[in-house]
Enzyme design. Structure first.
Site, PDB file in Angstrom:
ATOM      1  N   HIS A   1      -0.273  -9.808 -14.014  1.00  0.00           N
ATOM      2  CA  HIS A   1       0.214  -9.099 -12.697  1.00  0.00           C
ATOM      3  C   HIS A   1      -1.241  -9.514 -11.738  1.00  0.00           C
ATOM      4  O   HIS A   1      -2.295  -8.710 -11.755  1.00  0.00           O
ATOM      5  CB  HIS A   1       0.151  -7.507 -12.842  1.00  0.00           C
ATOM      6  CG  HIS A   1      -0.008  -6.915 -11.349  1.00  0.00           C
ATOM      7  ND1 HIS A   1       0.859  -7.216 -10.458  1.00  0.00           N
ATOM      8  CD2 HIS A   1      -0.753  -6.052 -10.836  1.00  0.00           C
ATOM      9  CE1 HIS A   1       0.528  -6.248  -9.448  1.00  0.00           C
ATOM     10  NE2 HIS A   1      -0.522  -5.655  -9.649  1.00  0.00           N
TER      11      HIS A   1
ATOM     12  N   ASP B   1       5.797  -6.816  -8.674  1.00  0.00           N
ATOM     13  CA  ASP B   1       5.887  -8.292  -8.360  1.00  0.00           C
ATOM     14  C   ASP B   1       7.437  -8.706  -8.280  1.00  0.00           C
ATOM     15  O   ASP B   1       7.880  -9.213  -7.517  1.00  0.00           O
ATOM     16  CB  ASP B   1       5.190  -8.996  -9.533  1.00  0.00           C
ATOM     17  CG  ASP B   1       3.852  -8.730  -9.577  1.00  0.00           C
ATOM     18  OD1 ASP B   1       2.900  -8.486  -8.533  1.00  0.00           O
ATOM     19  OD2 ASP B   1       3.355  -7.931 -10.644  1.00  0.00           O
TER      20      ASP B   1
HETATM   21  P1  NAD Z   1      -6.446   6.066  -6.356  1.00  0.00           P
HETATM   22  O1  NAD Z   1      -7.840   5.942  -6.216  1.00  0.00           O
HETATM   23  O2  NAD Z   1      -5.923   6.848  -5.243  1.00  0.00           O
HETATM   24  O3  NAD Z   1      -6.128   7.242  -7.522  1.00  0.00           O
HETATM   25  C1  NAD Z   1      -6.485   7.032  -9.019  1.00  0.00           C
HETATM   26  C2  NAD Z   1      -6.709   8.207  -9.415  1.00  0.00           C
HETATM   27  O4  NAD Z   1      -7.019   8.106 -10.829  1.00  0.00           O
HETATM   28  C3  NAD Z   1      -7.785   8.816  -8.911  1.00  0.00           C
HETATM   29  O5  NAD Z   1      -7.513  10.288  -8.426  1.00  0.00           O
HETATM   30  C4  NAD Z   1      -8.988   9.128  -9.961  1.00  0.00           C
HETATM   31  O6  NAD Z   1      -9.593  10.489  -9.843  1.00  0.00           O
HETATM   32  C5  NAD Z   1      -8.073   9.236 -11.129  1.00  0.00           C
HETATM   33  N1  NAD Z   1      -8.896   8.605 -12.432  1.00  0.00           N
HETATM   34  C6  NAD Z   1      -9.795   7.830 -12.392  1.00  0.00           C
HETATM   35  N2  NAD Z   1     -10.279   7.764 -13.908  1.00  0.00           N
HETATM   36  C7  NAD Z   1      -9.317   8.400 -14.441  1.00  0.00           C
HETATM   37  C8  NAD Z   1      -9.429   8.778 -15.792  1.00  0.00           C
HETATM   38  N3  NAD Z   1     -10.359   8.282 -16.758  1.00  0.00           N
HETATM   39  N4  NAD Z   1      -8.307   9.557 -16.113  1.00  0.00           N
HETATM   40  C9  NAD Z   1      -7.627  10.194 -15.302  1.00  0.00           C
HETATM   41  N5  NAD Z   1      -7.586   9.690 -14.056  1.00  0.00           N
HETATM   42  C10 NAD Z   1      -8.457   9.201 -13.542  1.00  0.00           C
HETATM   43  O7  NAD Z   1      -5.780   4.829  -6.825  1.00  0.00           O
HETATM   44  P2  NAD Z   1      -4.105   4.400  -6.655  1.00  0.00           P
HETATM   45  O8  NAD Z   1      -3.996   4.007  -5.483  1.00  0.00           O
HETATM   46  O9  NAD Z   1      -3.532   5.746  -7.014  1.00  0.00           O
HETATM   47  O10 NAD Z   1      -4.091   3.243  -7.911  1.00  0.00           O
HETATM   48  C11 NAD Z   1      -4.457   3.512  -9.249  1.00  0.00           C
HETATM   49  C12 NAD Z   1      -4.492   2.173 -10.077  1.00  0.00           C
HETATM   50  O11 NAD Z   1      -3.213   1.399 -10.130  1.00  0.00           O
HETATM   51  C13 NAD Z   1      -5.452   1.089  -9.427  1.00  0.00           C
HETATM   52  O12 NAD Z   1      -6.236   0.456 -10.480  1.00  0.00           O
HETATM   53  C14 NAD Z   1      -4.765   0.121  -8.721  1.00  0.00           C
HETATM   54  O13 NAD Z   1      -5.130  -1.202  -8.485  1.00  0.00           O
HETATM   55  C15 NAD Z   1      -3.376   0.070  -9.555  1.00  0.00           C
HETATM   56  N6  NAD Z   1      -2.257  -0.410  -8.829  1.00  0.00           N
HETATM   57  C16 NAD Z   1      -1.561  -1.202  -9.907  1.00  0.00           C
HETATM   58  C17 NAD Z   1      -0.188  -1.728  -9.537  1.00  0.00           C
HETATM   59  C18 NAD Z   1       0.657  -2.475 -10.197  1.00  0.00           C
HETATM   60  O14 NAD Z   1       1.473  -3.138  -9.840  1.00  0.00           O
HETATM   61  N7  NAD Z   1       0.362  -2.647 -11.489  1.00  0.00           N
HETATM   62  C19 NAD Z   1       0.150  -1.349  -8.137  1.00  0.00           C
HETATM   63  C20 NAD Z   1      -0.615  -0.807  -7.269  1.00  0.00           C
HETATM   64  C21 NAD Z   1      -1.885  -0.195  -7.774  1.00  0.00           C
HETATM   65  C1  LMR Z   2      -0.629  -4.519  -6.026  1.00  0.00           C
HETATM   66  O1  LMR Z   2      -0.019  -5.417  -6.419  1.00  0.00           O
HETATM   67  O2  LMR Z   2      -0.102  -4.017  -4.875  1.00  0.00           O
HETATM   68  C2  LMR Z   2      -1.802  -3.735  -6.830  1.00  0.00           C
HETATM   69  O3  LMR Z   2      -1.750  -4.414  -7.979  1.00  0.00           O
HETATM   70  C3  LMR Z   2      -2.710  -3.158  -6.114  1.00  0.00           C
HETATM   71  C4  LMR Z   2      -3.821  -4.468  -5.599  1.00  0.00           C
HETATM   72  O4  LMR Z   2      -5.030  -4.542  -6.147  1.00  0.00           O
HETATM   73  O5  LMR Z   2      -3.347  -5.578  -5.253  1.00  0.00           O
END
Ligand code: NAD
Ligand code: LMR
Length: 328
Positions: A187, A159
């Site tokens: 967030h 952000d």
């Molecule tokens: P994704 O689905 O591509 O990958 C997630 C991975 O986590 C998968 O490979 C899955 O098998 C694995 N996983 C699930 N449960 C698990 C566990 N208990 N232990 C270990 N691995 C596990 O998702 P992504 O796009 O990589 O996103 C991951 C997370 O990050 C999501 O919750 C998304 O919303 C979040 N995210 C947060 C931000 C932020 O700014 N904070 C930004 C983008 C995404």
């Molecule tokens: C983001 O901010 O891009 C991530 O937290 C993914 C989402 O769900 O928005």
């Protein structure tokens, strides 16, 4: 060259993992003199795909990559970890708020907090990326009673970076000319990207943009950027999220430059009237691996109401995970 440190990454075969691991291994996170051992956690069905990612890591021949462990057991992944990036969790789909993921994802962070408590380095630095990141960080922290609460942080750096980029585009000035940007709170769409302290080339940002742009375009664009990316890409942000995670950990480990601050989701100590204990985005400086909240900022009525609204949402999320038995 330093001795290798251990970096645990969960969800390592996912979208974010695919951008993140290569940058950690290249030295972008901990610097060019710091070898790393990657300890990668996945769910059992994803271990085959993870093995493919490991083959690619090997094929990069990174000089700083001193070892790779893959596992579906958190007690192995977090063993002696100096840094832990908790990414593994379900992403939201179009039309969902991040908080809607609490029941699906919250349960992941209790056992991971317990495992970190049991086996990680006593000085481990933990960053939670998996959504809803602030409250998942709270769950992990509350299940790691032998560690210091401030070792658990959540990512609001994406952000922060989005806010820098939007302001840069509006003013026509480079991102590097912008200082004192803050993301307060969660967030989520209640976050408060605050320009009231921000400067561009030393000038107050709010003297360069209209109040109406600030309130009606800037704040909603930053707060809803995640949803806009899901809408455009059909999948949530990944490379930019990985880049923000690198920025967050690099600054926590290596420090913030003199005169500047960054935003981190950290346990509130009650500063600025934020209820103690919530994992809340604050402006921080870092020195010697320790972050400190920037103190003494003037908080306008406009800021106060937005800071309170996002604190209220975090309080509700905390109450919800208490009901689920994930925190006391
Ligand atoms: P994704 O689905 O591509 O990958 C997630 C991975 O986590 C998968 O490979 C899955 O098998 C694995 N996983 C699930 N449960 C698990 C566990 N208990 N232990 C270990 N691995 C596990 O998702 P992504 O796009 O990589 O996103 C991951 C997370 O990050 C999501 O919750 C998304 O919303 C979040 N995210 C947060 C931000 C932020 O700014 N904070 C930004 C983008 C995404
Ligand atoms: C983001 O901010 O891009 C991530 O937290 C993914 C989402 O769900 O928005």
């Amino acid at each position: 060259m330093n001795n290798p440190v251990r970096v645990a990454v969960t969800g390592a075969a996912g979208q974010i993992g695919y951008s993140l691991l290569f940058r950690i291994a290249s030295g972008a996170m901990l610097g060019p003199d710091q070898p790393v051992i990657l300890q990668l956690l996945e769910v059992t069905p994803a271990l085959k795909a993870l093995n493919g990612v490991v083959m690619e890591l090997q094929d990069c021949a990174f000089p700083l990559l001193a070892g790779i462990v893959t596992t579906d057991d958190p007690m192995v992944a977090f063993k002696d970890a100096d840094y832990a990036l908790l990414v593994g969790a379900m992403p939201r789909k179009a039309g969902m708020e991040r908080g809607d993921l609490l029941s699906a994802n919250g349960g992941i962070f209790k056992p991971q907090g317990e495992a970190i408590n049991a086996v990680a380095s006593r000085d481990v630095k933990v960053l939670v990326v998996g959504n809803p990141a602030n409250t998942n960080a709270l769950i992990a922290q509350q299940n790691a009673p032998d560690l210091r609460p401030e070792q658990f942080t959540a990512m609001v750096r994406l952000d922060h970076n989005r806010a820098l980029s939007q302001l840069s585009a509006k003013t026509g000035k480079p991102v590097s000319s912008i200082q004192r940007m803050t993301i307060w709170g969660n967030h989520s769409s209640t976050q408060y990207p605050d320009l009231s302290q921000t400067t561009v080339d030393g000038q107050p940002a709010l003297s360069l943009v209209d109040q109406s742009w600030y309130e009606q375009e800037f704040i909603p664009t930053v707060a809803k950027r995640g949803a806009a990316i899901i809408e455009a890409r059909g999948a949530s942000s990944a490379a930019s999220a990985a880049s923000a995670a690198i920025d967050h950990m690099r600054d926590w480990a290596l420090g913030t430059p003199e005169g500047s601050w960054v935003s981190m989701g950290i346990p509130s100590d009650g500063s600025y009237g934020v209820p103690e204990g919530l994992i809340y985005g604050f402006p921080v400086t870092v020195e010697g691996g320790q972050y400190r909240i920037v103190q003494g900022l003037e908080i306008s009525d406009f800021s106060r109401s937005r800071m309170d609204a996002t604190a209220q949402e975090l309080t509700e999320e905390r109450d919800a995970v208490r009901e689920l038995g994930l925190v006391k």
